[in-house]
Design a protein around this motif. Structure first.
Motif, short mmCIF file in Angstrom:
data_model
loop_
_atom_site.label_atom_id
_atom_site.label_comp_id
_atom_site.label_asym_id
_atom_site.label_seq_id
_atom_site.Cartn_x
_atom_site.Cartn_y
_atom_site.Cartn_z
N GLY A 164 0.79 -1.20 0.08
CA GLY A 164 0.18 -0.02 -0.02
C GLY A 164 0.93 1.37 -0.13
O GLY A 164 0.81 2.06 0.67
N CYS A 165 1.98 1.09 -0.96
CA CYS A 165 2.70 2.30 -0.98
C CYS A 165 2.41 3.54 -1.51
O CYS A 165 3.09 4.72 -1.32
CB CYS A 165 4.24 1.81 -1.83
N GLY A 166 1.21 3.63 -2.13
CA GLY A 166 0.70 4.99 -2.49
C GLY A 166 1.66 5.65 -3.43
O GLY A 166 1.77 5.09 -4.30
N HIS A 190 -7.89 1.05 4.80
CA HIS A 190 -8.28 1.00 3.42
C HIS A 190 -8.57 -0.36 2.75
O HIS A 190 -8.90 -0.39 1.82
CB HIS A 190 -7.39 1.81 2.60
N VAL A 191 -7.97 -1.34 3.17
CA VAL A 191 -7.76 -2.37 2.90
C VAL A 191 -9.09 -3.34 2.97
O VAL A 191 -9.63 -3.40 4.09
CB VAL A 191 -6.56 -3.38 3.51
N ALA A 192 -9.60 -3.93 1.72
CA ALA A 192 -10.91 -4.62 1.83
C ALA A 192 -10.77 -5.91 2.92
O ALA A 192 -11.84 -6.00 3.70
CB ALA A 192 -11.44 -5.05 0.55
N LEU A 232 -2.11 -1.23 -5.13
CA LEU A 232 -3.28 -1.58 -6.30
C LEU A 232 -3.08 -0.68 -7.59
O LEU A 232 -3.18 -1.18 -8.45
CB LEU A 232 -4.70 -1.43 -5.85
N ASN A 233 -2.81 0.65 -7.36
CA ASN A 233 -2.60 1.58 -8.40
C ASN A 233 -1.02 1.78 -8.58
O ASN A 233 -0.12 1.75 -7.79
CB ASN A 233 -3.08 2.95 -7.78
N PRO A 234 -0.66 1.83 -9.89
CA PRO A 234 0.73 2.02 -10.21
C PRO A 234 1.38 3.29 -9.69
O PRO A 234 0.27 4.27 -9.52
CB PRO A 234 0.77 2.17 -11.80
N THR A 252 4.18 -1.24 6.15
CA THR A 252 2.80 -0.79 5.66
C THR A 252 2.52 0.58 6.28
O THR A 252 2.68 0.31 7.85
CB THR A 252 1.78 -1.99 5.49
N TRP A 253 2.20 1.46 5.80
CA TRP A 253 2.13 2.83 6.50
C TRP A 253 0.66 3.61 5.90
O TRP A 253 0.31 3.51 4.72
CB TRP A 253 3.20 3.60 6.08
N SER A 254 -0.32 3.71 6.95
CA SER A 254 -1.43 4.30 6.46
C SER A 254 -2.41 3.82 5.57
O SER A 254 -2.88 4.44 4.63
CB SER A 254 -1.31 5.84 6.13
N ALA A 255 -2.19 2.29 5.36
CA ALA A 255 -2.71 1.70 4.31
C ALA A 255 -4.13 0.62 4.98
O ALA A 255 -5.03 0.44 4.44
CB ALA A 255 -2.03 0.76 3.65
N PHE A 256 -3.77 0.09 6.20
CA PHE A 256 -4.78 -0.99 6.69
C PHE A 256 -6.04 -0.82 6.93
O PHE A 256 -6.96 -1.40 6.90
CB PHE A 256 -3.94 -1.88 7.92
N SER A 305 -0.13 -4.65 -7.32
CA SER A 305 -0.57 -5.78 -6.74
C SER A 305 -2.12 -5.92 -6.89
O SER A 305 -2.65 -5.01 -7.28
CB SER A 305 0.15 -5.92 -5.32
N GLN A 306 -2.52 -7.10 -6.32
CA GLN A 306 -3.86 -7.23 -6.39
C GLN A 306 -4.48 -7.28 -4.90
O GLN A 306 -3.50 -7.44 -4.05
CB GLN A 306 -4.49 -8.65 -6.97
N PRO A 307 -5.88 -7.00 -4.74
CA PRO A 307 -6.16 -6.68 -3.34
C PRO A 307 -5.95 -7.85 -2.18
O PRO A 307 -5.37 -7.58 -1.03
CB PRO A 307 -7.84 -6.78 -3.38
N ILE A 350 6.68 8.09 -1.67
CA ILE A 350 7.71 9.02 -0.83
C ILE A 350 8.39 8.36 0.04
O ILE A 350 9.45 8.39 0.70
CB ILE A 350 6.86 10.31 -0.62
N ILE A 351 7.52 7.77 0.94
CA ILE A 351 8.22 6.76 2.20
C ILE A 351 9.14 6.02 1.87
O ILE A 351 10.13 5.74 2.46
CB ILE A 351 7.05 6.18 3.17
N ASP A 352 8.96 5.19 0.62
CA ASP A 352 9.85 4.29 0.16
C ASP A 352 11.22 4.84 -0.21
O ASP A 352 12.07 4.43 0.15
CB ASP A 352 9.19 3.42 -0.98
C1 LIG Z 1 -3.92 6.34 2.30
S1 LIG Z 1 -2.94 5.44 0.90
C2 LIG Z 1 -1.41 5.35 1.85
C3 LIG Z 1 -0.38 5.37 0.90
C4 LIG Z 1 1.04 5.40 1.54
N1 LIG Z 1 1.46 4.21 2.16
C5 LIG Z 1 1.20 6.75 2.34
O1 LIG Z 1 1.20 6.67 3.53
O2 LIG Z 1 1.15 7.88 1.54
C6 LIG Z 1 -3.58 3.69 0.98
C7 LIG Z 1 -3.08 3.15 -0.09
O3 LIG Z 1 -3.32 1.50 0.46
C8 LIG Z 1 -3.59 1.01 -0.96
N2 LIG Z 1 -4.01 -0.39 -0.88
C9 LIG Z 1 -5.61 -0.60 -0.37
N3 LIG Z 1 -5.82 -1.79 -0.24
C10 LIG Z 1 -4.84 -2.51 -0.80
C11 LIG Z 1 -4.12 -3.77 -0.94
N4 LIG Z 1 -5.09 -4.90 -0.74
N5 LIG Z 1 -3.06 -4.02 -1.43
C12 LIG Z 1 -2.07 -3.10 -1.74
N6 LIG Z 1 -2.48 -1.78 -1.63
C13 LIG Z 1 -3.57 -1.33 -1.11
C14 LIG Z 1 -4.57 2.04 -1.80
O4 LIG Z 1 -4.46 1.80 -3.42
C15 LIG Z 1 -3.72 3.44 -1.57
O5 LIG Z 1 -2.57 3.82 -2.26
#
Ligand SMILES: C[S@@+](CC[C@H](N)C(=O)[O-])C[C@H]1O[C@@H](n2cnc3c(N)ncnc32)[C@H](O)[C@@H]1O
Length: 260
Positions: A48-50, A125-127, A72-74, A119-123, A102-104, A53-55
């Motif tokens: 969920g690297c967005g 948002h994860v389905a 999920l997005n390039p 993983t940072w600020s992603a979980f 990647s896929q969900p 920038i963090i990377d």
């Molecule tokens: C709020 S953004 C955070 C991005 C980055 N880590 C940051 O702190 O700027 C959450 C990201 O999680 C990604 N994401 C959501 N579900 C995911 C999944 N199952 N696998 C990979 N990425 C996922 C989204 O596409 C989105 O880019």
């Protein structure tokens, strides 16, 4: 290591965004260092690297052997480089840094490919958090570690992620969905595309709590070994009555987990 130019700065909000994320890498490195988790020379992944920038910050500051950012997005690497040039004088992205879509519930990597998954600020948002945590467990080496940051939890003060429109917080308790939509859609000051995107993100939040996250981590075959809560003093609205206090008060978490 890439060459550096004198920094000119992006200016404005985008600069603040870049700095906040580039500097967040140091928080990852500090928690790892103070827990005896090595980064230098190791294989890292960010899930969920967005925008990456963090990377970039992790590679520049932590010198891993490699870092693969998955989302999920390039990732727009041209934009990342342009911003890195403006803010940090970086003229090329480090060779150790790559990005893969990647896929969900699928991280396209071999078993045990990584020593540290970040993983940072992603979980929030994860389905399906448990399914993704199982994937993380699969790609982690037996002596590897997961660094997970989640902020903000849904029930907490800024859990809607809509602080731009509801700076006082807790709008998820004090406003109906229709009121939230109305406020964002009628805002003349912000870009309508941004408002629509934030509204859709709000509606898609999985509403996970810290305890739900703990259960999912355990079920995925991982064990939490360090827990740092992110919390602050807040006023609780009457409409939040009946909601567990811990879920209102715990804004977020940084944790480390290892294979169980
Ligand atoms: C709020 S953004 C955070 C991005 C980055 N880590 C940051 O702190 O700027 C959450 C990201 O999680 C990604 N994401 C959501 N579900 C995911 C999944 N199952 N696998 C990979 N990425 C996922 C989204 O596409 C989105 O880019």
């Amino acid at each position: 290591m890439p060459a550096k130019l004198p920094s000119t700065g992006l200016g404005n909000e985008r600069s603040e965004w870049f700095r906040g994320h580039f500097d967040a890498a140091q928080e990852v490195l500090d928690l790892c260092a103070s827990s005896g988790v090595p980064v230098t020379g190791k294989r890292l992944a960010d899930i969920g690297c967005g925008d990456g920038i963090i990377d970039l910050g992790l590679v520049i500051k932590g010198s891993p052997a490699e870092l693969v950012g998955y989302d999920l997005n390039p990732v727009d690497t041209d934009k990342l480089l342009a911003e890195a040039k403006a803010e940090e004088g970086i003229t090329e992205l480090p060779g150790e840094l790559t990005f893969v879509q990647s896929q969900p519930e699928r991280i396209p990597a071999e078993d045990e490919s990584f020593d540290l998954v970040v993983t940072w600020s992603a979980f929030e948002h994860v389905a399906d958090p448990e399914a993704l945590l199982r994937e993380i467990r699969r790609v982690l080496s037996a002596d590897g570690a997961l660094f997970l940051q989640l902020w903000p939890f849904y029930n907490s003060e800024h859990g809607t992620h809509l602080w731009e429109w509801f700076p006082d917080g807790f709008a998820q308790f004090t406003h109906s969905d229709a009121e939230i939509t109305e406020r964002i859609e009628s805002d003349q000051a912000s870009d309508p595309g941004w408002g629509a995107m934030m509204l859709s993100e709000y509606r898609a939040l999985n509403r996970i709590t810290l305890d739900d996250l703990g259960v999912a981590i355990e079920r995925a075959g991982l064990r939490v070994v360090r827990l740092k809560l992110i919390t602050n003093d807040c006023f609780i609205p009457a409409s939040a009555a009946g909601t567990p206090l811990s879920t209102l008060a715990i804004g977020g978490v940084q944790l480390l987990a290892v294979p169980a």
